[in-house]
Design an enzyme around this catalytic site. Structure first.
Site, PDB file in Angstrom:
ATOM      1  N   ASN A   1       0.860  -1.184   0.000  1.00 38.26           N
ATOM      2  CA  ASN A   1       0.000   0.000   0.000  1.00 38.26           C
ATOM      3  C   ASN A   1       0.898   1.236   0.000  1.00 38.26           C
ATOM      4  OD1 ASN A   1      -1.809   2.049   0.464  1.00 38.26           O
ATOM      5  ND2 ASN A   1      -2.517   1.304   2.459  1.00 38.26           N
TER       6      ASN A   1
ATOM      7  N   LYS B   1       0.107   4.238  -0.329  1.00 40.21           N
ATOM      8  CA  LYS B   1      -0.557   5.398   0.300  1.00 40.21           C
ATOM      9  C   LYS B   1      -0.346   6.666  -0.556  1.00 40.21           C
ATOM     10  CE  LYS B   1      -0.348   3.104   4.731  1.00 40.21           C
ATOM     11  NZ  LYS B   1      -0.305   3.175   6.173  1.00 40.21           N
TER      12      LYS B   1
ATOM     13  N   HIS C   1      -9.682   0.930   4.600  1.00 44.61           N
ATOM     14  CA  HIS C   1      -8.387   1.113   5.268  1.00 44.61           C
ATOM     15  C   HIS C   1      -8.568   2.045   6.468  1.00 44.61           C
ATOM     16  CE1 HIS C   1      -4.331   2.344   6.173  1.00 44.61           C
ATOM     17  NE2 HIS C   1      -3.954   1.212   5.605  1.00 44.61           N
TER      18      HIS C   1
ATOM     19  N   GLU D   1      -6.980   4.456   7.598  1.00 46.96           N
ATOM     20  CA  GLU D   1      -6.817   5.897   7.367  1.00 46.96           C
ATOM     21  C   GLU D   1      -8.074   6.480   6.732  1.00 46.96           C
ATOM     22  OE1 GLU D   1      -3.074   5.290   5.443  1.00 46.96           O
ATOM     23  OE2 GLU D   1      -2.301   4.704   7.399  1.00 46.96           O
TER      24      GLU D   1
ATOM     25  N   GLU E   1      -5.531  -4.924  10.495  1.00 48.44           N
ATOM     26  CA  GLU E   1      -4.516  -3.897  10.709  1.00 48.44           C
ATOM     27  C   GLU E   1      -4.856  -3.119  11.975  1.00 48.44           C
ATOM     28  OE1 GLU E   1      -2.508  -2.602   6.869  1.00 48.44           O
ATOM     29  OE2 GLU E   1      -4.489  -1.761   6.705  1.00 48.44           O
TER      30      GLU E   1
ATOM     31  N   GLY F   1       2.227   2.436  10.883  1.00 49.64           N
ATOM     32  CA  GLY F   1       3.153   3.554  10.723  1.00 49.64           C
ATOM     33  C   GLY F   1       3.798   3.988  12.028  1.00 49.64           C
TER      34      GLY F   1
ATOM     35  N   SER G   1       3.260  -2.040  10.495  1.00 51.00           N
ATOM     36  CA  SER G   1       4.698  -2.082  10.757  1.00 51.00           C
ATOM     37  C   SER G   1       5.325  -3.440  10.464  1.00 51.00           C
ATOM     38  CB  SER G   1       4.993  -1.634  12.197  1.00 51.00           C
ATOM     39  OG  SER G   1       4.559  -0.292  12.388  1.00 51.00           O
TER      40      SER G   1
ATOM     41  N   GLY H   1       4.867   1.404   4.922  1.00 47.41           N
ATOM     42  CA  GLY H   1       6.196   2.007   4.781  1.00 47.41           C
ATOM     43  C   GLY H   1       7.223   1.118   4.098  1.00 47.41           C
TER      44      GLY H   1
HETATM   45  P1  13P Z   1       2.821   0.445   7.849  1.00 47.12           P
HETATM   46  O1  13P Z   1       3.396  -0.850   7.293  1.00 47.12           O
HETATM   47  O2  13P Z   1       3.553   1.657   7.386  1.00 47.12           O
HETATM   48  O3  13P Z   1       2.638   0.370   9.328  1.00 47.12           O
HETATM   49  O4  13P Z   1       1.358   0.576   7.220  1.00 47.12           O
HETATM   50  C1  13P Z   1       0.493  -0.496   7.273  1.00 47.12           C
HETATM   51  C2  13P Z   1      -0.682  -0.195   6.435  1.00 47.12           C
HETATM   52  O5  13P Z   1      -1.448   0.708   6.731  1.00 47.12           O
HETATM   53  C3  13P Z   1      -0.878  -0.984   5.212  1.00 47.12           C
HETATM   54  O6  13P Z   1      -2.121  -0.745   4.651  1.00 47.12           O
END
Ligand code: 13P
Length: 258
Positions: free
Chosen positions: A11, A13, A100, A102, A172, A178, A218, A240
């Protein structure tokens, strides 16, 4: 890991630009080549780069899929700024993310809206990754299982048993996204096993056995193997670390070997 085929999604983002997204796509194709038969791999670029990333991926005869980070549930019409499933499919997408964290917690999407997206994606012949997970406050209040159950139940409302072949569920935990904090493999396994049990209740044991439930939050090369070694963790949704070719490839490799 079980006999289910592992799934690893990157992802991206709201990151990268046309050139850097293209370079990352080329890097993923090259570095993940050895595992493309044994792991379902997808990348989710930002909307403006779907076409260019897809054309790079298509030119490499790879099974890696391109997906959209979001869609709107209507087919077309006066919905300024939104993008339909048919439009992302037209740009080469095979898959979409829905719900998601976010989008739930920054943009304010509800379970009902997420469900509309899940159903619209399936109707449009797209695979869909339904994302669920609790916030830190919910976890500390002991609500992890009820929050996950509600997001799964409401996210899958009116999704038929046969349509479940199109669905991957991503657990998640919001506090792990993150932040560098990862759920322990045991905690993640516990949440995954409960989600699988719930899918069994909603549908039947066969659907529960087949559905891929992947972990996000993460995931890094250093923790991927211990997470993917759990019996109910079928891969990962990577934020990330998916922006670094070597890290993403190492995570795909861990899924293949899991
Ligand atoms: P991170 O791997 O940066 O924690 O993000 C996870 C995520 O939101 C994947 O959709």
């Amino acid at each position: 890991m079980s006999t289910r085929k592992p799934y690893v999604g990157g992802n991206w983002k709201m990151n990268l630009k046309q050139d850097s997204a293209g370079a990352l796509a080329r890097g993923v194709v090259d570095s993940c080549e050895p595992w493309q038969g044994s792991v379902d791999i997808a990348v989710f670029p930002a909307l403006p780069y779907l076409l260019s990333v897809h054309s790079i991926i298509r030119s490499h005869a790879t099974t890696i899929a391109v997906g959209s980070q979001d869609v709107y549930h209507e087919d077309d019409g006066a919905f300024t700024g939104e993008v339909s499933c048919a439009m992302v499919a037209d740009c080469g997408c095979k898959s979409v993310l829905a719900g998601h964290s976010e989008r739930r917690h920054v943009i304010g999407e509800t379970n009902a809206q997420v469900n509309l997206k899940v159903r619209a994606a399936i109707e449009a012949d797209l695979d869909v990754v339904l994302c669920v997970g609790e916030t830190l406050e919910q976890r500390e209040a002991g609500q992890t299982d009820t929050v996950n159950a509600q997001q799964v139940r409401e996210g899958l409302a009116e999704v038929g048993q046969r349509q479940m072949d199109r669905v991957v569920i991503a657990y998640e935990p919001v506090w792990a996204i993150g932040t560098g904090k990862t759920a322990t493999p045991e905690d993640a396994q516990d949440a995954h096993a409960k989600i699988r049990g719930l899918v069994g209740e909603i549908y039947n044991p066969d659907v529960a056995e087949r559905v891929r439930i992947i972990y996000g939050g993460s995931v890094k090369p250093s923790n991927a193997a211990s997470l993917f070694g759990q019996p109910d963790i079928d891969g990962g949704l990577i934020g990330g670390a998916s922006l670094k070719v070597e890290d993403f490839a190492a995570i795909v490799r861990a899924a293949a070997e899991g």
